[in-house]
Design an enzyme around this catalytic site. Structure first.
Site, mmCIF file in Angstrom:
data_model
loop_
_atom_site.group_PDB
_atom_site.id
_atom_site.type_symbol
_atom_site.label_atom_id
_atom_site.label_comp_id
_atom_site.label_asym_id
_atom_site.label_seq_id
_atom_site.Cartn_x
_atom_site.Cartn_y
_atom_site.Cartn_z
ATOM 1 N N GLU A 232 80.090 -62.897 -18.347
ATOM 2 C CA GLU A 232 79.006 -63.859 -18.576
ATOM 3 C C GLU A 232 79.442 -65.245 -18.091
ATOM 4 O O GLU A 232 78.644 -65.999 -17.543
ATOM 5 C CB GLU A 232 78.606 -63.894 -20.060
ATOM 6 C CG GLU A 232 77.412 -64.809 -20.306
ATOM 7 C CD GLU A 232 76.834 -64.736 -21.718
ATOM 8 O OE1 GLU A 232 77.024 -63.729 -22.413
ATOM 9 O OE2 GLU A 232 76.169 -65.709 -22.120
ATOM 10 N N ARG A 310 76.166 -66.967 -33.469
ATOM 11 C CA ARG A 310 75.544 -65.647 -33.644
ATOM 12 C C ARG A 310 76.226 -64.878 -34.772
ATOM 13 O O ARG A 310 75.573 -64.133 -35.514
ATOM 14 C CB ARG A 310 75.545 -64.848 -32.336
ATOM 15 C CG ARG A 310 74.782 -63.521 -32.458
ATOM 16 C CD ARG A 310 74.598 -62.825 -31.115
ATOM 17 N NE ARG A 310 73.511 -63.381 -30.334
ATOM 18 C CZ ARG A 310 72.237 -62.993 -30.412
ATOM 19 N NH1 ARG A 310 71.876 -62.022 -31.236
ATOM 20 N NH2 ARG A 310 71.325 -63.557 -29.671
ATOM 21 N N GLU A 722 72.901 -54.445 -26.844
ATOM 22 C CA GLU A 722 73.995 -54.700 -27.785
ATOM 23 C C GLU A 722 73.872 -54.017 -29.149
ATOM 24 O O GLU A 722 74.884 -53.620 -29.729
ATOM 25 C CB GLU A 722 74.132 -56.212 -28.021
ATOM 26 C CG GLU A 722 74.580 -56.971 -26.794
ATOM 27 C CD GLU A 722 74.364 -58.468 -26.963
ATOM 28 O OE1 GLU A 722 73.198 -58.892 -26.920
ATOM 29 O OE2 GLU A 722 75.336 -59.193 -27.165
HETATM 30 N N1 MTE Z 1 75.848 -51.226 -20.442
HETATM 31 C C1 MTE Z 1 76.641 -50.958 -19.386
HETATM 32 N N2 MTE Z 1 76.612 -49.728 -18.849
HETATM 33 N N3 MTE Z 1 77.473 -51.899 -18.863
HETATM 34 C C2 MTE Z 1 77.548 -53.165 -19.404
HETATM 35 O O1 MTE Z 1 78.301 -54.012 -18.914
HETATM 36 N N4 MTE Z 1 76.721 -54.709 -21.151
HETATM 37 C C3 MTE Z 1 76.117 -54.829 -22.485
HETATM 38 C C4 MTE Z 1 74.819 -54.030 -22.554
HETATM 39 N N5 MTE Z 1 75.018 -52.691 -22.043
HETATM 40 C C5 MTE Z 1 76.716 -53.476 -20.535
HETATM 41 C C6 MTE Z 1 75.853 -52.454 -21.003
HETATM 42 C C7 MTE Z 1 75.831 -56.208 -22.882
HETATM 43 S S1 MTE Z 1 77.060 -57.134 -23.543
HETATM 44 C C8 MTE Z 1 74.579 -56.748 -22.763
HETATM 45 S S2 MTE Z 1 74.236 -58.301 -23.316
HETATM 46 C C9 MTE Z 1 73.473 -55.999 -22.165
HETATM 47 O O2 MTE Z 1 73.861 -54.707 -21.730
HETATM 48 C C10 MTE Z 1 72.953 -56.800 -20.977
HETATM 49 O O3 MTE Z 1 71.946 -56.155 -20.298
HETATM 50 P P1 MTE Z 1 70.402 -56.149 -20.767
HETATM 51 O O4 MTE Z 1 70.100 -57.524 -21.261
HETATM 52 O O5 MTE Z 1 69.687 -55.788 -19.537
HETATM 53 O O6 MTE Z 1 70.330 -55.135 -21.850
HETATM 54 N N1 HPA Z 2 73.909 -64.174 -26.510
HETATM 55 C C1 HPA Z 2 74.569 -63.995 -25.356
HETATM 56 N N2 HPA Z 2 74.911 -64.964 -24.570
HETATM 57 C C2 HPA Z 2 74.584 -66.210 -24.927
HETATM 58 C C3 HPA Z 2 73.900 -66.475 -26.118
HETATM 59 C C4 HPA Z 2 73.538 -65.396 -26.942
HETATM 60 O O1 HPA Z 2 72.927 -65.554 -28.021
HETATM 61 N N3 HPA Z 2 73.719 -67.802 -26.212
HETATM 62 C C5 HPA Z 2 74.310 -68.319 -25.102
HETATM 63 N N4 HPA Z 2 74.823 -67.361 -24.327
HETATM 64 MO MO1 MOS Z 3 76.274 -59.530 -23.688
HETATM 65 S S1 MOS Z 3 77.864 -59.987 -24.897
HETATM 66 O O1 MOS Z 3 75.291 -60.841 -24.370
HETATM 67 O O2 MOS Z 3 76.818 -60.116 -22.194
#
Ligand code: MTE
Ligand code: HPA
Ligand code: MOS
Length: 768
Positions: A232, A310, A722
């Site tokens: 991120e 969070r 998540e």
């Molecule tokens: N799934 C896979 N296969 N690989 C990843 O890196 N990251 C996770 C989740 N699932 C991840 C994953 C995290 S930390 C987040 S925040 C979300 O996917 C981000 O994607 P989305 O917002 O499209 O769900």
């Molecule tokens: N989640 C994930 N990433 C972020 C957030 C959050 O709530 N706020 C700022 N970056």
């Molecule tokens: Mo997920 S920890 O918000 O990239």
């Protein structure tokens, strides 16, 4: 058109399993490509006395060796607060901090050059652990507070009080693709291929270190081999280093970290040390909770304050607590800066309240599931969070009733008890835990997204949006959304790699909101296109049939056809409409935009409505623990998930199973061990134990609840990325339950995260 009940697999599934998917390490391994290498600090805390790169620069094949003095733009950098430096000046604050960077014709030459660089350090005392940082009051920023009710008088009136401390460990991301970047210079323009969840931030920081403007830098992300939060912010560094080397040499430069370097030098999930005190009545209902959450931020701010926030916003998880105070403190230490990791502090916050409930149940001699149920958020008077957001569309009871039935919970409790009376050294444990996870960035302005949709003359569609693909299936879902909104088949849609020159100023793909916000932005772009196309269609249909006038608002797009809702026989194909629209000089390209309505959070007062909605889930796990070795096996896990109308059940199932197991790794086998100087001792998979295929539950039953659409979201879906992670507490507390059975549930086991074999054995020892 395919609908959501059909099985649609991940758009890259075939390429992934056949090895055809391209990652940065697979790109541009020809021509004048140079390899980049970072000279890392070997000390957690030291002053730099001198740096001599002269010998390295003379080595044949070395094209550049740069220190902070060679940075044309700003050396100050960092995602939220600029409290990091791109290259060290006169001190280093963690093992793995970049001191200089090398570009050479091969990786071998890079390594040889590194050996010729002489850096003299004056080693200083590091602060590594939370206890020391707290003792020294080494706060990163002022403490934060969220408070509701009156804990003081609630504790005064309390019938029962428990107090305790919970140690919570960090976690290595273990994405399969390590941090990597390829930068290609082109007449003052820099094209950066980066493994980042946040291309717009990478673009800005690269421009800043090069002393350029954002329009000189283009960042592209086709996919990441996993991010899990670890990319991120922390992909930015490699992009800046590759760009600096590329700027100096005017040649393409690639940096790919080795697994060991990645694990040793990058930030991880934040370790927490929590203190708690809770008041409850004779049937276990919470009256007051006072929590202090201390987190180990590492060497700089990074996302620590948002992560702490969070954690604080999930400190009550699914439970109504009328009087609650949550204090949050982030401490600076000499570790690589800790960062986002799936759940973003949520898991650490929830672990505390789950411990409190578990302990209350043991004090009262009750099944913890019963105490959990009594404390769930409910109807009016029991539906306000400590930060003042009302719980609407509460699904806890529905999910609970379903999982109690489908897991056969109460019969299995009897079975487990019987097993435990019949076995001395093998004990079984059972636990049910809930998840209520808030969806939206708590940094409210980040809840925005953009899109750019092109329809080509042949009717094929190219969708660009601001989200990045990291394996979570975002592009697949966006394709489905586009096809459904445009009424065409999936084969007409392609989602392009994410590129800052197509959609600017994007938020990171994080907070599980990728589909929610980018899906809405794509829908907005498609609505604009459909408005234009409807006029062309109405005109055409009216020219053929004059007695029944088609109104533009009656034009429907479905099954690759366009027709009049009131007179369905009046129709033309989508492709025919597109070529007609082109000839009629209609723009076939549109941008889209979305911002999540009505979310806000005030950090000063600790109040607001930070979340658009909540995702709900529960899990029941049964484990068997060997009291002589501390090893355990998950016999069965049941999961019930509320995700609104699932956009893609196969992908959602993958997210649930994967997230759950990743959480199980965090709270059981994954433990980071450091020496006194701050060296991470277990930096490869032989000593750092992530879950294996053999660690998944013997019997694994996941149910996605049907028929509960989520209003005001893209196609009535809910985020899924998540929330499943935190279902791991069912395994963690089932292990605790098994340990407690060793003393016939008369003692409360010592427990922490992770509960490794070693810690389990220590806890069993204290049961004797
Ligand atoms: N799934 C896979 N296969 N690989 C990843 O890196 N990251 C996770 C989740 N699932 C991840 C994953 C995290 S930390 C987040 S925040 C979300 O996917 C981000 O994607 P989305 O917002 O499209 O769900
Ligand atoms: N989640 C994930 N990433 C972020 C957030 C959050 O709530 N706020 C700022 N970056
Ligand atoms: Mo997920 S920890 O918000 O990239």
């Amino acid at each position: 058109m395919k609908n959501s009940s059909e099985i649609i697999s991940h758009e890259s599934a075939f390429n992934h399993v056949s090895g055809r998917s391209v990652y940065i390490d697979d790109m541009q391994n020809v021509g004048n490509l140079l390899y980049g290498r970072i000279v890392f600090s070997p000390h957690a805390h030291a002053s730099i006395v001198s740096v001599d790169t002269s010998k390295a620069k003379k080595l044949k094949g070395v094209k550049a060796v740069l220190t902070y003095k060679d940075i044309p733009g700003s050396n100050n950098f960092g995602p939220v607060v600029h409290d990091e430096v791109c290259l060290a000046i006169d001190k280093v604050e963690f093992i793995g901090q970049a001191v200089c960077i090398i570009a050479a014709e091969s990786e071998e030459i890079c390594r040889a050059a590194e050996k010729l660089i002489a850096v003299e350090y004056d080693v200083l005392e590091p602060i590594l652990d939370l206890e020391t940082a707290i003792k020294k009051n080494n706060l990163l920023a002022p403490q934060r507070k969220i408070e509701i009710g009156d804990i003081k008088s609630a504790f005064k009136k309390a019938e029962n009080i428990i107090e305790g401390t919970l140690q919570i460990g960090g976690q290595e991301h273990w994405y399969l693709e390590t941090h990597s970047c390829l930068c290609i210079p082109d007449e003052g323009h820099y094209k950066v291929f980066s493994s980042t969840q946040n291309p717009s931030e990478t673009q800005l920081l690269v421009a800043e270190v090069l002393g350029l403007q954002s329009h000189n830098v283009e960042v592209e992300v086709k996919r990441m081999g996993g991010g899990f939060g670890g990319k991120e912010t922390q992909g930015n560094h490699y992009a800046c280093w590759a760009a600096l080397l590329s700027n100096k040499t005017q040649q393409p430069v690639k940096i790919v970290l080795s697994r060991d370097d990645d694990q040793k030098t990058t930030g991880k999930r934040h370790p927490f040390l929590a203190h708690y005190k809770a008041a409850y009545d004779k049937i276990g209902i919470l009256k007051a909770v006072d929590v202090e959450l201390n987190c180990n931020a590492g060497s700089s701010t990074d996302l620590s304050m948002a992560i702490l926030e969070r954690a604080m916003l999930h400190a009550e998880n699914a439970y109504f607590v009328p009087n609650m105070r949550i204090i949050g403190r982030a401490y600076k230490t000499n570790l690589p800066s800790n960062t986002a990791y799936r759940g973003f502090g949520g898991p650490q916050g929830m672990a505390v309240i789950e411990t409190i409930i578990d302990r209350i149940a043991r004090k009262l001699g009750k099944d913890a599931t019963e105490i959990r149920f009594r404390n769930f958020y409910g109807e009016k008077d029991r539906n306000i969070t400590p930060y003042g957001q009302l719980i609407e569309r509460n699904r806890l009871k529905a999910v609970y009733e379903k999982i109690i039935r489908s897991s056969n919970y109460y019969n299995r409790r009897i079975e487990v008890d019987r097993f435990n009376t019949e076995n001395k050294y093998l004990k079984r444990g059972l636990a049910l835990t809930p998840v209520k996870f808030g969806i939206s960035f708590t940094t409210s302005f980040l809840n925005q997204a953009g899109a750019l949709v092109h329809i080509y003359k042949d009717g094929s569609v190219m969708v660009n949006h601001g989200g990045t693909e990291m394996g979570q299936g975002l592009h697949t879902k966006i394709s489905q959304i586009s096809a459904a909104e445009l009424g065409v088949s999936l084969d007409k849609i392609i989602v392009s790699p994410t590129n800052t020159s197509k959609v600017p100023n994007t938020s990171p793909t994080a907070a599980s909101s990728g589909t929610d916000i980018n899906g809405m932005a794509v829908k907005n772009a498609i609505e604009k296109l459909k408005n234009r196309l409807s006029q062309v269609a109405a005109e055409k249909l009216n020219s053929e049939n004059t007695d029944k006038k088609t109104k533009t608002e009656d034009v429907i797009f479905e099954n690759n056809m366009v027709f009049d809702k009131k007179n369905p026989q009046k129709k033309l194909s989508f492709d025919a409409l597109i070529s007609l629209a082109y000839i009629k000089q209609t723009s076939l390209s549109a941008t889209g935009y979305y911002k999540t309505p009505d979310v806000n959070f005030n950090r000063e007062t600790g109040t607001g409505k930070p979340f658009h909605y909540f995702s709900y889930a529960m899990s029941v796990s049964e484990v068997e623990v060997d009291m002589l070795t501390g090893s355990h096996k998950i016999l069965r896990s049941d999961i019930v998930f509320d995700i609104g109308d699932s956009l893609n059940k196969l992908i959602d199932l993958g997210q649930i199973e994967g997230g759950f197991i990743q959480g199980v790794g965090w709270c059981t086998t994954e433990e980071m061990k450091y020496d006194k100087k701050g060296n991470l001792l277990n930096h490869s998979p032989d000593t750092y134990k992530i879950p294996l295929a053999s660690d998944i539950p013997n019997d694994f039953r996941v149910t996605i609840m049907d028929g509960i659409p989520n209003p005001n979201t893209i196609r009535k879906s809910k985020a899924i990325g998540e929330p499943p992670f935190m279902l791991c507490f069912s395994v963690w507390l089932a292990i605790k339950d098994a340990i407690s059975a060793f003393a016939n549930h008369t003692k409360d086991p010592d427990f922490r995260i992770p509960a490794t074999n070693e810690h389990i054995l220590l806890a069993v020892e204290k049961m004797k």
